[in-house]
Design a protein around this motif. Structure first.
Motif, short mmCIF file in Angstrom:
data_model
loop_
_atom_site.label_atom_id
_atom_site.label_comp_id
_atom_site.label_asym_id
_atom_site.label_seq_id
_atom_site.Cartn_x
_atom_site.Cartn_y
_atom_site.Cartn_z
N ALA A 225 -5.73 15.13 -18.02
CA ALA A 225 -6.84 14.96 -18.45
C ALA A 225 -7.45 13.59 -18.35
CB ALA A 225 -6.89 15.15 -20.02
N ALA A 226 -6.27 12.77 -17.74
CA ALA A 226 -6.81 11.30 -17.35
C ALA A 226 -7.44 11.07 -16.13
CB ALA A 226 -5.72 10.26 -17.62
N GLY A 227 -7.80 12.18 -15.33
CA GLY A 227 -8.39 12.14 -14.21
C GLY A 227 -7.47 11.54 -13.01
N LEU A 228 -6.19 11.95 -12.97
CA LEU A 228 -5.45 11.00 -12.01
C LEU A 228 -5.36 11.68 -10.70
CD1 LEU A 228 -1.90 11.10 -14.39
CD2 LEU A 228 -3.72 9.39 -14.12
N ASP A 229 -5.43 10.73 -9.60
CA ASP A 229 -4.90 11.07 -8.44
C ASP A 229 -3.41 11.34 -7.97
OD1 ASP A 229 -7.89 10.69 -7.48
OD2 ASP A 229 -7.55 8.58 -7.59
N ALA A 230 -2.79 10.65 -8.48
CA ALA A 230 -1.28 10.80 -8.30
C ALA A 230 -0.63 10.72 -9.77
CB ALA A 230 -0.97 9.62 -7.34
N LEU A 231 0.76 10.84 -9.74
CA LEU A 231 1.67 10.98 -10.72
C LEU A 231 2.83 11.00 -10.49
CD1 LEU A 231 2.14 10.97 -14.02
CD2 LEU A 231 1.82 13.61 -13.66
N ILE A 232 3.78 10.03 -11.12
CA ILE A 232 5.22 10.05 -10.74
C ILE A 232 5.97 10.26 -11.84
CG2 ILE A 232 5.40 7.49 -11.26
CD1 ILE A 232 7.39 9.52 -8.75
N ALA B 240 7.52 4.87 -5.39
CA ALA B 240 7.25 6.18 -5.01
C ALA B 240 5.77 6.58 -5.22
CB ALA B 240 8.25 7.05 -5.97
N LEU B 241 5.22 6.22 -6.31
CA LEU B 241 3.79 6.19 -6.87
C LEU B 241 2.97 5.83 -5.64
CD1 LEU B 241 2.09 7.67 -8.79
CD2 LEU B 241 2.18 5.51 -10.19
N LEU B 242 3.21 4.44 -4.99
CA LEU B 242 2.38 3.97 -4.12
C LEU B 242 2.20 4.94 -2.94
CD1 LEU B 242 3.15 0.25 -3.88
CD2 LEU B 242 1.25 1.34 -5.31
N ALA B 243 3.52 5.78 -2.53
CA ALA B 243 3.45 6.54 -1.53
C ALA B 243 2.51 7.97 -1.86
CB ALA B 243 4.90 7.16 -1.28
N ALA C 199 9.01 -0.66 2.49
CA ALA C 199 7.95 -1.48 2.42
C ALA C 199 7.28 -1.58 1.13
CB ALA C 199 7.09 -1.29 3.57
N ARG C 200 7.11 -0.05 0.61
CA ARG C 200 6.30 0.15 -0.55
C ARG C 200 7.16 -0.39 -1.73
NH1 ARG C 200 4.93 4.88 2.21
NH2 ARG C 200 6.90 6.12 1.60
N GLU C 201 8.21 -0.31 -1.82
CA GLU C 201 9.08 -0.85 -3.04
C GLU C 201 9.04 -2.66 -2.96
OE1 GLU C 201 13.00 0.86 -3.21
OE2 GLU C 201 12.28 2.76 -3.89
N ALA C 202 9.01 -2.82 -1.57
CA ALA C 202 8.99 -4.32 -1.62
C ALA C 202 7.59 -4.99 -2.11
CB ALA C 202 8.86 -4.73 -0.19
N ARG C 203 6.44 -4.09 -1.92
CA ARG C 203 5.47 -4.56 -2.67
C ARG C 203 5.41 -4.71 -4.06
NH1 ARG C 203 0.07 -1.65 -0.15
NH2 ARG C 203 -0.80 -3.01 -1.76
N ILE C 204 6.04 -3.56 -4.81
CA ILE C 204 6.08 -3.99 -6.14
C ILE C 204 7.06 -4.75 -6.53
CG2 ILE C 204 7.26 -2.56 -8.17
CD1 ILE C 204 4.61 -1.26 -7.22
N GLY C 205 8.16 -5.04 -5.87
CA GLY C 205 8.96 -6.43 -6.08
C GLY C 205 8.19 -7.64 -5.95
N ALA C 206 7.30 -7.95 -4.69
CA ALA C 206 6.57 -9.16 -4.64
C ALA C 206 5.51 -9.24 -5.97
CB ALA C 206 5.91 -8.72 -3.16
N ALA C 207 5.02 -8.14 -6.18
CA ALA C 207 4.16 -8.43 -7.32
C ALA C 207 4.78 -8.71 -8.62
CB ALA C 207 3.39 -6.99 -7.84
#
Length: 436
Positions: free
Chosen positions: A189-196, A278-281, A291-299
């Motif tokens: 109901a939150a109108g999501l594009d993606a969910l983990i 996983a959610l970025l994927a 690379a995606r996990e590295a982006r979260i770590g960098a944030a």
């Protein structure tokens, strides 16, 4: 459509068709079916598992029983859901880290349920934080800051509210089909594009074994995908608290240390990075898993996630300087003392649910709906599986309102720990990844 025909189908051990389930899901919200019929329906679903197409139809009907949000944002709208555990405060670093990576996160969260802690209860230990906001305010905060962790409004999936209340008194809470429809009707109901999904497994989880956790994860992923939302799941260990704290303000404190990189809790960091990657994927962002996990770590390392978290806290009524001054704002219990094991050794096992229930008994959770919480109580410095405990190294530190409450909680904590000469190795944090 007629409720009696659908109930008769269930009574015969047959699953109703998607159209019938869609009608019944909507009728729960409109009052076209009685409480007795809803209870019979829930019991019938417990006895007759649904095929995926039927489960999708029920979930969508419950979702559509209230408002379904629509977004016009320059990035993907994403969220995470955990099936509940002890010491699980992943949402606090994860939502702002995702926002710092370009996702928009309207995280509809809940309060404590049974022995498990609730994200909203944790955040409400921050003075002024308000989890109940209007739809327009939620839209504004998400657009401005990238994330908002709030409660569900009354017009989000009203069919689920009624069905859940009836399930609670008819012994039908544990049905995987009904759990799936309940969780996803609110999330979608939150109108999501993606969910983990973070599906917990172990002594502190609702699903105690891998088979049950796998069945729930598969049902959730398949149903959400069938409803049009890109979804994946991690099955993660809950045989021990995720972090070294259990209790609302104590978990916020440990999350803040990780979010600011002052003193990183490795399990919290690792799970945040894994779920975020996983959610970025699922959001379609380029790059491989590393690379995606590295982006979260960098944030997290750069402070971008902490800055986003602080803006979110201020937007929801909390202090504008919370990240830099959180110690000044979080409540502290009047009694705090170490709890030692009855004999030295290494931790071989933890009854994590007992720890969660001890926090509830201290006043950190609700025994009855409407109970006021003491956000300051709980445990810190919890020993993990495989760690040595002796006269210098306690099982934990208890935080309580009175000495008598601390005594009771200390006794419960000791009973929750199995300490042996050799101990045991902890289970892997991430036990399985499930993709659509």
């Amino acid at each position: 459509m007629e409720a009696r025909h659908i109930l008769a189908t269930l009574r015969k051990g047959e699953a109703p068709g998607p159209e019938e389930l869609a009608w019944f899901g909507g009728a729960i919200a409109t009052g076209a079916v009685s409480d007795a019929q809803v209870g019979a329906f829930a019991m019938g679903i417990c006895r007759t598992p649904l095929p995926e197409e039927a489960r999708v139809a029920l979930t969508l009907a419950m979702r559509d029983s209230g408002e379904v949000m629509r977004w016009e944002l320059p990035g993907p709208v994403a969220d995470k859901h955990s099936t509940g555990g002890v010491g699980d405060c992943v949402s606090l670093p994860l939502a702002p880290a995702l926002a710092a990576c370009g996702a928009y996160v309207p995280m509809i969260s809940g309060r404590g349920l049974g022995h498990t802690g609730g994200t909203l209860d944790k955040l409400e230990s921050i003075p002024g934080y308000t989890a109940e906001v209007s739809r327009d305010r939620l839209r504004g905060i998400v657009a401005e800051t990238g994330c908002a962790i709030v409660g569900a409004s009354a017009d989000i999936a009203p069919a689920d509210k009624r069905l859940y209340a009836i399930r609670d008194v008819t012994g039908t809470v544990e049905s995987i089909d009904l759990i799936t429809a309940s969780i996803l009707s609110k999330k979608l109901a939150a109108g999501l594009d993606a969910l983990i999904l973070d599906v917990k497994c172990g002594s502190g989880a609702f699903m105690k074994d891998r088979a049950g956790a796998g069945a729930l994860a598969g049902s959730l992923v398949g149903t959400a995908e069938g409803a049009g939302c890109r979804t994946g799941a991690l099955i993660t260990d809950m045989d021990a608290p995720l972090i070294g704290s259990a209790g609302n303000a104590l978990e916020v404190a440990e999350a803040m240390k990780t979010l600011t990189c002052e003193a990183i809790s490795e399990p919290l960091w690792d799970l945040t990075v894994a779920l975020g990657g996983a959610l970025l994927a699922l959001c379609g962002l380029a790059g491989d898993a590393a690379a995606r996990e590295a982006r979260i770590g960098a944030a997290l390392r750069s402070g971008a996630a902490a800055e986003t978290f602080e803006r979110m806290i201020a937007a929801l009524g909390g202090p504008a300087d919370f990240v830099g001054a959180w110690r000044r704002y979080l409540p502290a219990a009047p009694v705090a003392r170490a709890v030692f094991a009855e004999h030295p050794g290494k931790v071989a096992a933890i009854d994590t649910e007992t720890i969660g229930r001890a926090v509830v008994s201290l006043g950190g959770g609700r025994l009855r709906e409407g109970d006021a919480l003491d956000h300051s109580v709980g445990f810190s410095m919890l020993a993990g599986i495989g760690e040595t405990v002796d006269r210098n190294m306690p099982l934990a530190e208890v935080h309580a309102a009175t000495e008598a409450a601390a005594d009771r909680a200390a006794a419960a904590l000791r009973a929750a720990y199995l300490v042996t000469e050799n101990g045991a190795d902890p289970a892997p944090l991430i036990q399985q990844r499930i993709n659509a």
